[in-house]
Write an enzyme that holds these catalytic residues in place. Structure first.
Site, PDB file in Angstrom:
ATOM      1  N   ALA A  29       2.267  -2.279  14.701  1.00  0.00           N
ATOM      2  CA  ALA A  29       2.794  -3.330  15.567  1.00  0.00           C
ATOM      3  C   ALA A  29       2.761  -2.920  17.032  1.00  0.00           C
ATOM      4  O   ALA A  29       2.317  -3.686  17.893  1.00  0.00           O
ATOM      5  CB  ALA A  29       4.216  -3.678  15.144  1.00  0.00           C
ATOM      6  N   GLU A  71       8.686   2.675   8.278  1.00  0.00           N
ATOM      7  CA  GLU A  71       9.038   3.856   7.500  1.00  0.00           C
ATOM      8  C   GLU A  71      10.412   4.421   7.829  1.00  0.00           C
ATOM      9  O   GLU A  71      10.961   5.199   7.052  1.00  0.00           O
ATOM     10  CB  GLU A  71       7.976   4.941   7.713  1.00  0.00           C
ATOM     11  CG  GLU A  71       6.619   4.526   7.165  1.00  0.00           C
ATOM     12  CD  GLU A  71       5.486   5.443   7.591  1.00  0.00           C
ATOM     13  OE1 GLU A  71       4.764   5.947   6.721  1.00  0.00           O
ATOM     14  OE2 GLU A  71       5.318   5.641   8.812  1.00  0.00           O
ATOM     15  N   ILE A 117      12.627  -5.103  19.142  1.00  0.00           N
ATOM     16  CA  ILE A 117      12.428  -5.764  17.858  1.00  0.00           C
ATOM     17  C   ILE A 117      11.583  -7.013  18.112  1.00  0.00           C
ATOM     18  O   ILE A 117      11.994  -7.920  18.838  1.00  0.00           O
ATOM     19  CB  ILE A 117      13.767  -6.127  17.200  1.00  0.00           C
ATOM     20  CG1 ILE A 117      14.605  -4.867  16.973  1.00  0.00           C
ATOM     21  CG2 ILE A 117      13.522  -6.859  15.884  1.00  0.00           C
ATOM     22  CD1 ILE A 117      13.939  -3.821  16.119  1.00  0.00           C
ATOM     23  N   GLY A 148       1.937  -6.647   4.011  1.00  0.00           N
ATOM     24  CA  GLY A 148       3.240  -7.179   3.662  1.00  0.00           C
ATOM     25  C   GLY A 148       4.288  -6.912   4.717  1.00  0.00           C
ATOM     26  O   GLY A 148       5.469  -7.224   4.532  1.00  0.00           O
ATOM     27  N   GLY A 170       0.814  -1.214   0.000  1.00  0.00           N
ATOM     28  CA  GLY A 170       0.000   0.000   0.000  1.00  0.00           C
ATOM     29  C   GLY A 170       0.840   1.253   0.000  1.00  0.00           C
ATOM     30  O   GLY A 170       0.618   2.169  -0.767  1.00  0.00           O
TER      31      GLY A 170
END
Length: 740
Positions: free
Chosen positions: A519, A698, A622, A476, A249
């Site tokens: 997330a 990003e 992470i 994705g 997207g």
């Protein structure tokens, strides 16, 4: 039951560190990966195949008719001739049709009405037929009469708006520039860019009574369903959007699009299922682009290279009436310290394809340019570019005084420089290998970080399996895998014992995929639900939740161990609800990193080849080392495109996009991308929700192009300020050098 947390104070408990299952942070494969590589993951357009032989008849197909003028009014549509064509069912145009997609998180309809044309390519009608080919033929043959008006096509030729809330100033920048030991005053341009996601927009709409079901390719079902409902004038609870798999997207699918409203309207009018899918040219010409920018950067420094003044001015564009404008200076506000500061934001209202969010809106182009300017200042001052940045990292937000939730920019710069071998960098234009000039460049990576309101439902069955449900999407980025990992870790279950359902607006509201908040936000909601379930299990075990260990489907407390199927007599279900609160307002929350690049520039042709690139990033905990690395690789590849090839070109006569497909709009391919290295710094940010995680999708793009642009200068001494850096621009600079 609902476990609700309003995030009014940081969460430093680091509960995931206390768990025993050992799946959080591990480089695990995508849980849905096998479905995707074998073609069993059904995307929006593919839903049409499953409708054959089902309760619904085979769908009709719609193709959008789009304006061929930049501005004016539609006077008439030549319906009769098209309706007489084989298979054509209808030629539709209604006041509910959208001028352009909704902006991200709008939650309401964008500008509507197909009669008023605001840009070349605007949807003005829909041709519906028995087959896609018949609908496409009808759309191409529809004769439209217009009353054309003069449009504004050049952002530089209109009087721009200066929205008050987007301007800021401190001190006296002009005086700082006059008194500086070293200063620069430079202007850069970046072109319009396309998101160019692999999967084009598609929607399949069907009605059951007064209830609408749409299978579509959208990033934010929680916002998209109300947007679609508002466009059609129906209650939001009557709309369901299903988007389990989204083929990329990059911001282009944040808001509901014209294809969805047209398909839903047609399905209601014709009493059948209607599928509308965009072609690649329609993707370029109808879906939001990244705005072009003109940026002026002024930097003033003292003799030691410490910034005394900082100015960042930007001109961007969008359609009239659109609230979004590319937030170019978003990171400039807090990346570096300087007492005298001025940020100016201008918006040109033009009749071009609508502008909207494209991956890392603001920083993607703003950090690229600002970091190139910092490189120019380093050259002027004779200071190593890494050292210049280290000397100017602020201790707190330089404009508000707020502390950083965490700021590991210095650590990222030092780590990246060491890993890359930055100490071997030579002065500009001095390293040569045959006809290739070789150079190194670097840039800081900076991206704002935020949380979004999120809900998720978790159900633990008596059999020892768990179900996670939320309308959060996976475009994705690995959402399926990460949410599965969080539940598996907190409930002590193997990954295969957890199932995650996403992308259905009927499920609890996640914030959607966008803004790098998915997330941390939805993951926190899942964690809250799991903690509530853990508390109930602890009650059954007769201990406090903090004393409970869950591992491999067993509950352990003290010397007592019981399998979950033996312990549970009924399913345990909880809903987690994270609500942003005062904690975010108390600090400056951001992610940081550093990019390093080596390029070779052909001294004869001006061709640029990227040889290697390294990124070091600090973005909280992470959650999955493999999917996190993949996100950074994708961001860095985005940066390669921005620096070297991506450029959307509008025809100056009518505003149509000249290169509206992937044959002419160039993006990096395998041949353009060398080995990329990604490293993460260990970090826990208590302001990153209950997981101490932060956004990563990003960050990898921010500054990546700047490192490449700076490496080109170091290689050949040519400073290109008009992006992208194509060989003709480099060659012009090389010729100018030889003449001098």
């Amino acid at each position: 039951m609902t476990a609700h947390l309003k995030f009014d104070k940081p969460d430093a408990r680091n509960r995931l560190d206390d768990m025993a299952q050992g799946v959080i942070g591990a480089p695990l494969d995508r849980s849905e990966g096998a479905l995707k590589v074998t073609g069993r993951a059904v995307y929006a357009a593919e839903q049409a195949r499953s409708l054959h032989g089902a309760a619904h008849a085979a769908p009709a197909y719609g193709v959008l008719v789009r304006a061929t003028i930049p501005k004016g009014r539609v006077l008439s549509l030549g319906r009769e001739a098209v309706l007489a064509m084989p298979g054509v069912r209808a030629v539709l145009a209604d006041a509910c049709f959208l001028r352009n997609p909704a902006q991200g998180t709008a939650g309401k309809a964008p500008v509507q009405g197909p009669e008023e044309v605001a840009y070349y390519g605007q949807p003005i009608a829909l041709v519906v037929a028995d087959s896609f080919e018949q609908a496409r033929d009808g759309a191409q043959r529809l004769v439209v009469r217009y009353a054309e008006e003069a449009g504004a096509l050049d952002p530089e030729a209109v009087t721009p708006e200066l929205p008050e809330k987007k301007q800021s100033a401190q001190g006296d920048l002009d005086r700082a520039m006059r008194e500086a030991a070293f200063s620069i005053d430079v202007s850069y341009t970046t072109p319009s860019m396309a998101a160019a996601a692999m999967e084009p927009h598609c929607v399949i709409a069907s009605w059951t009574g007064d209830e609408l079901l749409c299978h579509g390719s959208y990033q934010m079902p929680n916002y998209n369903a109300p947007e679609l409902a508002d466009s059609l004038g129906i209650p939001a609870e009557k709309v369901r959007i299903v988007s389990p798999y989204v083929g990329g997207g990059f911001g282009s699918k944040l808001g509901i699009g014209p294809e969805a409203v047209a398909a839903a309207f047609a399905a209601r009018e014709l009493g059948c299922t209607v599928s509308v899918a965009l072609s690649r040219p329609q993707e370029f010409e109808t879906i939001t682009r990244r705005s072009e920018t003109r940026q002026r950067v002024r930097l003033a420094a003292d003799a030691e290279g410490r910034l005394t003044g900082l100015g960042h001015e930007a001109l961007v564009s969008n359609l009239p009436g659109e609230s979004f404008s590319e937030p170019v200076a978003q990171a400039t506000h807090f990346t570096y310290a300087a007492a005298h500061r001025q940020i100016v934001h201008r918006i040109a209202r033009v009749n071009l394809t609508p502008a909207g969010s494209v991956r890392a809106p603001g920083e993607a182009v703003g950090v690229l340019v600002f970091e190139a300017a910092m490189d120019e200042l380093a050259e002027a001052a004779g200071i190593d570019p890494v050292e210049l940045r280290l000397r100017n990292i602020p201790e707190a937000d330089p404009e508000t005084g707020k502390p950083f939730s965490s700021n590991m920019l210095a650590e990222a710069l030092r780590d990246g420089a060491q890993r890359f071998g930055w100490q071997a960098r030579q002065p500009a234009g001095t390293r040569r290998e045959g006809e290739w000039l070789v150079g190194m460049g670097m840039a800081s990576a900076v991206r704002v970080n935020m949380l979004g309101e999120a809900k998720a439902r978790v159900t633990l069955s008596p059999e020892g399996t768990a179900l996670v449900e939320t309308n959060m999407t996976d475009i994705g980025t690995g959402t399926y895998t990460i949410l599965t990992q969080i539940a598996a870790e907190l409930l002590g279950l193997p990954m295969q014992a957890v199932t995650t359902h996403l992308g259905d607006s009927a499920l609890p509201d996640g914030p959607g995929s966008g803004g790098s908040w998915g997330a941390a936000s939805t993951g926190s909601a899942v964690a809250l639900a799991c903690e509530a379930i853990r508390a109930r299990i602890a009650g059954l075990m007769g201990c406090d939740e903090e004393e409970l260990t869950l591992k491999d489907g067993r509950a352990i407390c003290g010397n007592v161990t019981r399998p979950l199927p033996e312990l549970l007599t009924e399913a345990l279900q909880e809903e987690g609800h994270l609500e942003p609160g005062e904690a975010e307002e108390a600090v400056r929350n951001a992610t940081f990193g550093a990019h390093f690049a080596e390029v070779a520039v052909n001294a004869v042709t001006g061709e640029v080849r990227l040889r290697r690139m390294e990124g070091t990033f600090a973005c909280g905990r992470i959650l999955n080392a493999k999917t996190a690395r993949s996100q950074c690789l994708g961001g860095m590849t985005f940066g390669i495109g921005m620096a070297l090839m991506e450029e959307m070109i509008h025809d100056a006569r009518d505003g149509h996009i000249v290169n509206h497909d992937l044959a002419e709009y160039h993006v990096p391919t395998n041949a353009d991308v060398p080995q990329l290295e990604v490293h993460f710094l260990d970090e826990r940010d208590a302001y990153g929700g209950t997981l101490q995680a932060k956004g990563i999708g990003e960050l990898g793009i921010c500054g990546a192009g700047g490192a490449i642009v700076n490496a080109i200068y170091n290689a050949c001494g040519v400073r290109v300020r008009d992006m992208p850096v194509t060989l003709d621009k480099v060659l012009e600079g090389l010729i100018a050098q030889s003449i001098d």
